[in-house]
Every structure is written in structure tokens, then in C-alpha cells.
Design an enzyme around this catalytic site. Structure first.
Site, PDB file in Angstrom:
ATOM      1  N   ALA A  93       0.831  -1.109   0.095  1.00 16.17           N
ATOM      2  CA  ALA A  93      -0.125   0.161   0.035  1.00 16.17           C
ATOM      3  C   ALA A  93       0.928   1.256   0.102  1.00 16.17           C
ATOM      4  O   ALA A  93       2.007   1.082   0.578  1.00 16.17           O
ATOM      5  CB  ALA A  93      -0.805   0.060   1.207  1.00 16.17           C
ATOM      6  N   ASP A 112      -0.841  -6.161   2.606  1.00 11.50           N
ATOM      7  CA  ASP A 112      -0.734  -4.898   3.123  1.00 11.50           C
ATOM      8  C   ASP A 112      -2.055  -4.800   3.867  1.00 11.50           C
ATOM      9  O   ASP A 112      -3.016  -5.065   3.132  1.00 11.50           O
ATOM     10  CB  ASP A 112      -0.383  -3.676   2.510  1.00 11.50           C
ATOM     11  CG  ASP A 112       0.271  -2.559   3.278  1.00 11.50           C
ATOM     12  OD1 ASP A 112      -0.459  -2.266   4.208  1.00 11.50           O
ATOM     13  OD2 ASP A 112       1.594  -2.078   2.929  1.00 11.50           O
ATOM     14  N   ASP A 148       9.181  -3.305  -0.072  1.00 10.85           N
ATOM     15  CA  ASP A 148       9.739  -2.052   0.282  1.00 10.85           C
ATOM     16  C   ASP A 148       9.193  -1.613   1.551  1.00 10.85           C
ATOM     17  O   ASP A 148       8.911  -0.702   1.945  1.00 10.85           O
ATOM     18  CB  ASP A 148       9.175  -0.771  -0.855  1.00 10.85           C
ATOM     19  CG  ASP A 148       9.752   0.515  -0.417  1.00 10.85           C
ATOM     20  OD1 ASP A 148      11.172   0.623  -0.070  1.00 10.85           O
ATOM     21  OD2 ASP A 148       9.404   1.586  -0.797  1.00 10.85           O
ATOM     22  N   LYS A 177      16.389  -0.170   4.522  1.00  7.91           N
ATOM     23  CA  LYS A 177      16.546   1.189   5.047  1.00  7.91           C
ATOM     24  C   LYS A 177      17.650   1.396   5.936  1.00  7.91           C
ATOM     25  O   LYS A 177      17.769   0.451   7.086  1.00  7.91           O
ATOM     26  CB  LYS A 177      14.979   1.360   5.878  1.00  7.91           C
ATOM     27  CG  LYS A 177      13.785   0.924   5.234  1.00  7.91           C
ATOM     28  CD  LYS A 177      13.583   1.860   3.803  1.00  7.91           C
ATOM     29  CE  LYS A 177      12.242   1.342   3.190  1.00  7.91           C
ATOM     30  NZ  LYS A 177      11.876   2.122   1.909  1.00  7.91           N
TER      31      LYS A 177
END
Length: 228
Positions: A93, A112, A148, A177
Site C-alpha cells: 500500500a 498490506d 519496500d 532502510k
């Protein structure tokens, strides 16, 4: 500078020769470097001039577009991303990464608990599954996994390693990240753990870069090694 080098007898575009990189510090100083042939980005200054599509759910779509252009060549994109392939997007999402796959005719399971952009769902190629990205498993193996998810990089690397080790997918594109110090060491450790997790099945080929559209993160592409 180029004309001066040519006048001095230097040849260019010699097959297999290293790439020459020139960094002009000012009008009187320049730093020179050699790079392995064929490893330089095809775009001027290494920056892909990608346009954000009007109907894309988010700017993150450019990260996956750049990754597919960077890690796959024209033939690989034609064969590995052709219509009819199946993919899973973990943490999908609102659908920025799913958008890139759908526009290529790939059927996507978007995982999601958040809502997906209605324009992506209208494609008819997306199944939205309300589930935790770390607990979801596909009912059958898929061709590609993309991810992601905003999470600790070691958790993401472990998650992708599990998918590849179980052969839930043959290929993955994911972001790590990196909001911490010693980023290089963290990335190296994550990728090494991923290699160890998949070693029993023949191992994987790993590529990892900080892309132009990345921010505090790097993007990795991993593919299961096929037995010869």
C-alpha cells in the site's frame, strides 16, 4: 578535455577497454579514475530521467522502475517481466511498486493491511491480501518478490532469505532502510546473512546499489542460481 586527449593520440570506445572518469575540481585541476568496462550507468551523470506517471499511487514507484532498469538488461526485462508472470509485493500500500509490475502485465498479490489505490486495483491484475508481510506465504511459488517495507534491514534480509530458501520465489527486489551509523557494514552483514540462508539451495546472485531515487536506503536484486 576530450579534444585535447584525442589530439594527444588517445583512442576511445575501444572494445573491452576500461572507462575513463574525469572529475573537474576547478578550471585547473581534474581527478582521473578508471572503471571496469560495462559497469557505468547508461545515463548522463548516472541519473535516470524518469517521469512520475500521473496515475502512479506514489513517488516510490520510481524506485522500482529504476531498479528494474539498473539490474536487468533489455532481454531480461523482456523475458522475466513479461505479461502472465506472477509476483508478490510485500508492504504494497498504496501500490507504487505494484503499479510498475501491473503496467507490464504481471499479476500481483499485494500484501498490506493498508488500503490500495483504486486505480491500481482497476487493472484486474491485483489481489489485495490484508496480512502481515512477515507472516504471509504464497499458496504457490511466484516468479518475483518485491518489498519496500519500512523495517530493520536485518529483518528484511532474513525475510527475503526465507522466501528464496523455500523457493517461494526465484527472484527478489527489495530495499534496506538505513537510518543508522556504519551503514556499509550493516548492508554487508545483511547480504552475507542472505547468502548463508540460501547456500544449501545453490546460492544466489546478489546486486546492491544506492539508486538515484533512493533516500536513506539501498536497493538489492537477488536471483536464485540455476544448476547447470
Amino acid at each position: 578535455a576530450l579534444r585535447g586527449l584525442q589530439a594527444a593520440g588517445h583512442r576511445f570506445a575501444t572494445p573491452g577497454a576500461p572507462d575513463l572518469h574525469l572529475f573537474f575540481i576547478d578550471s585547473t585541476r581534474v581527478q582521473c579514475a578508471l572503471g571496469r568496462a560495462g559497469t557505468a550507468a547508461p545515463w548522463p551523470a548516472g541519473i535516470p530521467r524518469l517521469r512520475l506517471p500521473r496515475d502512479a499511487p506514489s513517488r516510490s514507484t520510481l524506485k522500482l522502475e529504476e531498479a528494474l532498469l539498473t539490474f536487468l538488461d533489455d532481454e531480461e526485462r523482456r523475458t522475466r517481466l513479461r505479461p502472465g508472470k506472477r509476483a508478490v509485493d510485500l508492504g504494497a500500500a498504496p501500490g507504487g511498486w505494484t503499479y510498475q509490475l501491473v503496467r507490464r502485465g504481471i499479476h500481483v498479490t499485494a500484501v498490506d493491511n493498508g488500503p490500495m489505490d483504486p486505480r491500481v486495483m482497476e487493472s484486474g491484475l491485483v489481489d489485495h491480501v490484508n496480512a502481515d508481510a512477515f507472516r504471509y506465504r504464497p499458496p504457490a511459488p511466484v516468479d518475483l518478490l518485491v518489498c519496500d517495507v519500512v523495517e530493520q534491514p536485518r529483518r528484511i534480509a532474513a525475510l527475503v532469505g526465507q522466501w528464496l530458501a523455500r523457493r517461494d520465489c526465484d527472484e527478489a527486489v527489495f530495499n534496506l532502510k538505513l537510518p543508522m551509523k556504519q551503514r556499509y557494514r550493516e548492508v554487508a552483514e545483511c547480504l552475507e546473512r542472505l547468502r548463508r540462508a540460501t547456500a544449501a539451495g545453490g546460492g544466489v546472485t546478489v546486486q546492491c546499489r544506492h539508486l538515484y531515487h533512493d533516500r536513506e536506503e539501498v536497493t538489492a536484486h537477488v536471483r536464485v542460481n540455476r544448476p547447470r
